[in-house]
Design a protein around this motif. Structure first.
Motif, PDB file in Angstrom:
ATOM      1  N   VAL A   1       0.828  -1.205   0.000  1.00 43.71           N
ATOM      2  CA  VAL A   1       0.000   0.000   0.000  1.00 43.71           C
ATOM      3  C   VAL A   1       0.866   1.260   0.000  1.00 43.71           C
ATOM      4  O   VAL A   1       0.599   2.218  -0.737  1.00 43.71           O
ATOM      5  N   ALA A   2       1.931   1.262   0.795  1.00 42.69           N
ATOM      6  CA  ALA A   2       2.828   2.415   0.842  1.00 42.69           C
ATOM      7  C   ALA A   2       3.493   2.656  -0.517  1.00 42.69           C
ATOM      8  O   ALA A   2       3.599   3.807  -0.975  1.00 42.69           O
ATOM      9  N   ALA A   3       3.927   1.586  -1.178  1.00 37.89           N
ATOM     10  CA  ALA A   3       4.548   1.725  -2.493  1.00 37.89           C
ATOM     11  C   ALA A   3       3.554   2.266  -3.518  1.00 37.89           C
ATOM     12  O   ALA A   3       3.906   3.077  -4.381  1.00 37.89           O
ATOM     13  N   THR A   4       2.299   1.844  -3.402  1.00 37.55           N
ATOM     14  CA  THR A   4       1.270   2.321  -4.327  1.00 37.55           C
ATOM     15  C   THR A   4       1.010   3.810  -4.142  1.00 37.55           C
ATOM     16  O   THR A   4       0.834   4.549  -5.116  1.00 37.55           O
ATOM     17  N   TRP A   5       1.009   4.267  -2.903  1.00 40.48           N
ATOM     18  CA  TRP A   5       0.865   5.707  -2.653  1.00 40.48           C
ATOM     19  C   TRP A   5       2.042   6.479  -3.260  1.00 40.48           C
ATOM     20  O   TRP A   5       1.871   7.591  -3.786  1.00 40.48           O
ATOM     21  N   GLY A   6       3.229   5.920  -3.185  1.00 43.06           N
ATOM     22  CA  GLY A   6       4.376   6.559  -3.806  1.00 43.06           C
ATOM     23  C   GLY A   6       4.193   6.709  -5.308  1.00 43.06           C
ATOM     24  O   GLY A   6       4.540   7.743  -5.900  1.00 43.06           O
ATOM     25  N   CYS A   7       3.621   5.692  -5.940  1.00 46.82           N
ATOM     26  CA  CYS A   7       3.329   5.744  -7.376  1.00 46.82           C
ATOM     27  C   CYS A   7       2.343   6.868  -7.698  1.00 46.82           C
ATOM     28  O   CYS A   7       2.529   7.637  -8.651  1.00 46.82           O
TER      29      CYS A   7
ATOM     30  N   ILE B   1      -0.351   7.889 -18.185  1.00 45.87           N
ATOM     31  CA  ILE B   1      -0.511   8.349 -16.803  1.00 45.87           C
ATOM     32  C   ILE B   1      -1.927   8.116 -16.276  1.00 45.87           C
ATOM     33  O   ILE B   1      -2.107   7.613 -15.160  1.00 45.87           O
ATOM     34  N   GLY B   2      -2.935   8.467 -17.056  1.00 48.76           N
ATOM     35  CA  GLY B   2      -4.317   8.369 -16.583  1.00 48.76           C
ATOM     36  C   GLY B   2      -4.730   6.967 -16.184  1.00 48.76           C
ATOM     37  O   GLY B   2      -5.368   6.757 -15.138  1.00 48.76           O
ATOM     38  N   THR B   3      -4.357   5.984 -16.982  1.00 49.91           N
ATOM     39  CA  THR B   3      -4.784   4.604 -16.700  1.00 49.91           C
ATOM     40  C   THR B   3      -4.204   4.088 -15.385  1.00 49.91           C
ATOM     41  O   THR B   3      -4.914   3.480 -14.583  1.00 49.91           O
ATOM     42  N   VAL B   4      -2.931   4.345 -15.147  1.00 45.57           N
ATOM     43  CA  VAL B   4      -2.311   3.825 -13.926  1.00 45.57           C
ATOM     44  C   VAL B   4      -2.793   4.568 -12.688  1.00 45.57           C
ATOM     45  O   VAL B   4      -2.923   3.979 -11.604  1.00 45.57           O
ATOM     46  N   MET B   5      -3.081   5.848 -12.816  1.00 45.56           N
ATOM     47  CA  MET B   5      -3.574   6.612 -11.667  1.00 45.56           C
ATOM     48  C   MET B   5      -4.905   6.041 -11.174  1.00 45.56           C
ATOM     49  O   MET B   5      -5.116   5.859  -9.971  1.00 45.56           O
ATOM     50  N   VAL B   6      -5.804   5.753 -12.092  1.00 46.81           N
ATOM     51  CA  VAL B   6      -7.101   5.174 -11.717  1.00 46.81           C
ATOM     52  C   VAL B   6      -6.901   3.808 -11.053  1.00 46.81           C
ATOM     53  O   VAL B   6      -7.505   3.499 -10.026  1.00 46.81           O
ATOM     54  N   ALA B   7      -6.039   2.988 -11.625  1.00 47.06           N
ATOM     55  CA  ALA B   7      -5.796   1.638 -11.092  1.00 47.06           C
ATOM     56  C   ALA B   7      -5.191   1.685  -9.694  1.00 47.06           C
ATOM     57  O   ALA B   7      -5.571   0.901  -8.811  1.00 47.06           O
ATOM     58  N   TRP B   8      -4.245   2.585  -9.471  1.00 47.05           N
ATOM     59  CA  TRP B   8      -3.608   2.670  -8.151  1.00 47.05           C
ATOM     60  C   TRP B   8      -4.595   3.122  -7.081  1.00 47.05           C
ATOM     61  O   TRP B   8      -4.533   2.660  -5.938  1.00 47.05           O
ATOM     62  N   ILE B   9      -5.495   4.017  -7.435  1.00 51.94           N
ATOM     63  CA  ILE B   9      -6.512   4.457  -6.470  1.00 51.94           C
ATOM     64  C   ILE B   9      -7.427   3.288  -6.109  1.00 51.94           C
ATOM     65  O   ILE B   9      -7.782   3.089  -4.939  1.00 51.94           O
ATOM     66  N   ILE B  10      -7.797   2.492  -7.107  1.00 49.28           N
ATOM     67  CA  ILE B  10      -8.610   1.289  -6.846  1.00 49.28           C
ATOM     68  C   ILE B  10      -7.857   0.351  -5.904  1.00 49.28           C
ATOM     69  O   ILE B  10      -8.439  -0.210  -4.961  1.00 49.28           O
ATOM     70  N   SER B  11      -6.569   0.171  -6.123  1.00 47.28           N
ATOM     71  CA  SER B  11      -5.762  -0.727  -5.294  1.00 47.28           C
ATOM     72  C   SER B  11      -5.723  -0.278  -3.838  1.00 47.28           C
ATOM     73  O   SER B  11      -5.886  -1.088  -2.919  1.00 47.28           O
ATOM     74  N   VAL B  12      -5.492   1.011  -3.625  1.00 49.49           N
ATOM     75  CA  VAL B  12      -5.400   1.532  -2.259  1.00 49.49           C
ATOM     76  C   VAL B  12      -6.715   1.311  -1.512  1.00 49.49           C
ATOM     77  O   VAL B  12      -6.730   0.910  -0.338  1.00 49.49           O
ATOM     78  N   ILE B  13      -7.823   1.556  -2.200  1.00 46.64           N
ATOM     79  CA  ILE B  13      -9.137   1.360  -1.562  1.00 46.64           C
ATOM     80  C   ILE B  13      -9.387  -0.118  -1.286  1.00 46.64           C
ATOM     81  O   ILE B  13      -9.819  -0.507  -0.195  1.00 46.64           O
ATOM     82  N   ALA B  14      -9.098  -0.970  -2.267  1.00 42.74           N
ATOM     83  CA  ALA B  14      -9.357  -2.404  -2.128  1.00 42.74           C
ATOM     84  C   ALA B  14      -8.541  -3.026  -0.999  1.00 42.74           C
ATOM     85  O   ALA B  14      -9.051  -3.853  -0.230  1.00 42.74           O
ATOM     86  N   MET B  15      -7.287  -2.626  -0.871  1.00 48.17           N
ATOM     87  CA  MET B  15      -6.420  -3.251   0.122  1.00 48.17           C
ATOM     88  C   MET B  15      -6.805  -2.915   1.558  1.00 48.17           C
ATOM     89  O   MET B  15      -6.327  -3.554   2.503  1.00 48.17           O
ATOM     90  N   LYS B  16      -7.690  -1.943   1.756  1.00 50.05           N
ATOM     91  CA  LYS B  16      -8.208  -1.678   3.099  1.00 50.05           C
ATOM     92  C   LYS B  16      -8.992  -2.878   3.629  1.00 50.05           C
ATOM     93  O   LYS B  16      -9.137  -3.059   4.848  1.00 50.05           O
ATOM     94  N   PHE B  17      -9.494  -3.693   2.720  1.00 47.80           N
ATOM     95  CA  PHE B  17     -10.326  -4.838   3.102  1.00 47.80           C
ATOM     96  C   PHE B  17      -9.560  -6.158   3.002  1.00 47.80           C
ATOM     97  O   PHE B  17     -10.142  -7.224   3.164  1.00 47.80           O
TER      98      PHE B  17
ATOM     99  N   SER C   1       9.366   7.400  -9.520  1.00 49.39           N
ATOM    100  CA  SER C   1       8.105   6.696  -9.792  1.00 49.39           C
ATOM    101  C   SER C   1       8.372   5.266 -10.252  1.00 49.39           C
ATOM    102  O   SER C   1       7.674   4.326  -9.842  1.00 49.39           O
ATOM    103  N   GLY C   2       9.394   5.094 -11.078  1.00 47.04           N
ATOM    104  CA  GLY C   2       9.744   3.745 -11.522  1.00 47.04           C
ATOM    105  C   GLY C   2      10.168   2.861 -10.368  1.00 47.04           C
ATOM    106  O   GLY C   2       9.841   1.671 -10.324  1.00 47.04           O
ATOM    107  N   ALA C   3      10.880   3.439  -9.402  1.00 44.12           N
ATOM    108  CA  ALA C   3      11.319   2.673  -8.237  1.00 44.12           C
ATOM    109  C   ALA C   3      10.125   2.228  -7.396  1.00 44.12           C
ATOM    110  O   ALA C   3      10.080   1.094  -6.906  1.00 44.12           O
ATOM    111  N   PHE C   4       9.140   3.117  -7.223  1.00 39.07           N
ATOM    112  CA  PHE C   4       7.939   2.741  -6.477  1.00 39.07           C
ATOM    113  C   PHE C   4       7.154   1.646  -7.208  1.00 39.07           C
ATOM    114  O   PHE C   4       6.598   0.738  -6.591  1.00 39.07           O
TER     115      PHE C   4
END
Length: 496
Positions: free
Chosen positions: A312-318, A442-458, A356-359
């Motif tokens: 989750v932390a790495a995804t926020w970095g992205c 950029i747009g596609t990955v931004m949407v996907a990362w936001i979905i990931s952060v929300i999903a991983m809460k559960f 960003s590549g490192a994250f």
């Protein structure tokens, strides 16, 4: 209590060599990410047809996953569950890609499309064999919660070095040598290189898991040895919450990353918007060092806090770095970016791309440890050891969803006028190309990362939960041994 757990640990050399199989897989993947240029520009199928064929092939790839996963979990041969499928997969991929790039453009025009589809389908079958068995092997080679992030970190380190070297090989050697992507010799040299290097990498992978991938080890150290039935696949999907959340998070990322990293999109960013395609290769060497540093410290931290929290932390970095990258390209002048012009634009672009590549590599490296955790969770929950079903469920949904990536790229570019061939390094800049690139890169990955952060809460498998699971599985194993006595060298009698 944790110190009393008897883990199935891998030796250091096994931790180093097993991820080499992933690198072999990525070699073939990188080769096939360029296949749209071959199919459209050399074979002559056109951009839309080529994109639809590649999408359909990836959908077929997803369909084959449940079949292969089912075969892996039912396999009881003396050569284990992983080794036969890894070796078969490599052989099939090698033969099919050599045949594809050496012969398809020579086939009569009326037969080119069907010929390309058939050869591509054979490649997909081999890729599925190698991929599913590799994921399954992660649950076999070690169950130590501290080793699994290390395994993922080594995989990520290999990946960052490979992608950097491949980018340099492509942009600084092959493209200048053959004048672009429309020369059959370009692909023929690349495929022979890929087949040779991948063979060595898959051999290291098989050697690493050889001693552990035996039925006598799997049946005593894991869950039930009962035969896996088709209906068990649905039961796993329906009942395993961790698997459901993982699939939602990771497959959304995968669809976006497949679109984001499509070679056509990279050409538009570096070759057209920035106007310096060779810079994509020049970025590769500094990226190696930054990525390796991020992976080293990130995996070390993830071992302390747990894989979930690290991911989750790495995804926020992205998310943060890509938001800044978009603002830079939108508000600034991308044509000022270049190592021959070390002004603000170049320095800011290089720093953001490297960070960003490192994250991205850190988050990718933490995906692999999540899969064997989910396998253990299923064993803890039901008593069944089904790494093939877990791996294939993720892989099936992942491939069906990510199969849309090439179609998204192809249809989007066709909509702005690129119907016969894809943009290349000689295509002039336009506003439509800029905004399409921003959306795809950029747009596609931004949407996907936001979905990931929300999903991983559960996502339920925290560090504490995994310790509880390993303690329980270890207790069951010890109880199983206590319930049996050895009467002689050849017989074991159950006391149940």
């Amino acid at each position: 209590m944790n110190s009393q757990i008897s883990y199935n640990r891998a030796k250091t050399w096994q931790l180093i060599c097993y991820p080499a199989g992933v690198l072999g897989q990525k070699l073939f993947m990188a080769l096939m990410m360029l296949v749209s240029y071959y199919a459209a520009g050399i074979v002559g199928l056109g951009t839309v047809v080529a994109s639809l064929v590649i999408t359909g092939s990836r959908f077929f790839d997803g369909i084959t996953d449940p079949i292969v996963g089912f075969l892996i979990d039912r396999s009881k041969g003396k050569y284990g569950k992983v080794k036969p499928f890894v070796i078969s997969g490599y052989i099939i991929m090698s033969v099919s890609t050599v045949v594809m790039f050496f012969t398809t453009h020579l086939v009569p025009s009326s037969m080119k499309l069907i010929y390309f589809i058939i050869v591509y389908a054979f490649y997909i079958l081999g890729y599925t064999f190698a991929a599913i068995s590799k994921w399954s092997g992660l649950a076999i080679i070690t169950n130590d919660p501290k080793q699994r992030p290390v395994l993922g970190g080594i995989e990520a380190a290999y990946t960052t070095v490979f992608l950097s070297l491949f980018s340099m090989y492509n942009s600084l050697y092959l493209v200048p040598k053959y004048g672009g992507f429309n020369n059959p010799d370009f692909f023929q040299e690349m495929v022979l290189t890929v087949v040779g290097i991948a063979g060595i990498l898959y051999a290291l992978c098989v050697a690493a898991i050889w001693s552990k991938d035996r039925m006598e080890n799997l049946e005593t150290k894991s869950g039930s040895s009962e035969k896996v039935r088709v209906k068990d696949m649905w039961q796993v999907i329906k009942g395993n919450r961790a698997l459901q959340i993982f699939v939602l998070s990771v497959t959304s990322d995968k669809l976006a990353m497949q679109t984001h990293s499509n070679q056509v999109v990279i050409v538009m960013l570096y070759g057209i918007i920035i106007g310096n395609f060779s810079m994509s290769g020049q970025m590769a060497m500094p990226a190696i060092f930054v990525n390796l540093l991020m992976i080293f410290f990130g995996i070390k931290w993830a071992r302390k806090v747990g894989t979930k929290r690290g991911y989750v932390a790495a995804t926020w970095g992205c998310i943060i770095t890509y938001a800044l990258l978009f603002l830079l390209l939108w508000l600034g002048d991308p044509t000022q970016i270049g190592f021959d012009n070390l002004g603000f634009m170049t320095i800011a672009f290089v720093l953001l791309m490297l960070l960003s590549g490192a994250f991205i590599f850190l988050s990718t490296g933490l995906v692999s440890p999540l899969i064997p955790d989910i396998v253990d969770y299923e064993t803890y929950r039901t008593g069944r050891f089904v790494p093939g079903i877990i791996s294939t469920t993720y892989s099936f949904i992942d491939k069906v969803v990510s199969s849309l990536a090439q179609t998204v790229v192809g249809l989007t570019l066709a909509a702005i006028g690129f119907k016969a061939a894809f943009p290349d390094i000689n295509t002039p800049y336009s506003e439509s190309i800029f905004w399409v690139t921003m959306a795809l890169y950029i747009g596609t990955v931004m949407v996907a990362w936001i979905i990931s952060v929300i999903a991983m809460k559960f996502y339920p498998l925290t560090k504490e939960k995994m310790l509880e699971i390993q303690e329980e599985l270890n207790a069951r194993h010890e109880q199983s041994k206590a319930n049996h006595v050895v009467t002689d060298e050849s017989k074991t009698v159950s006391l149940n």
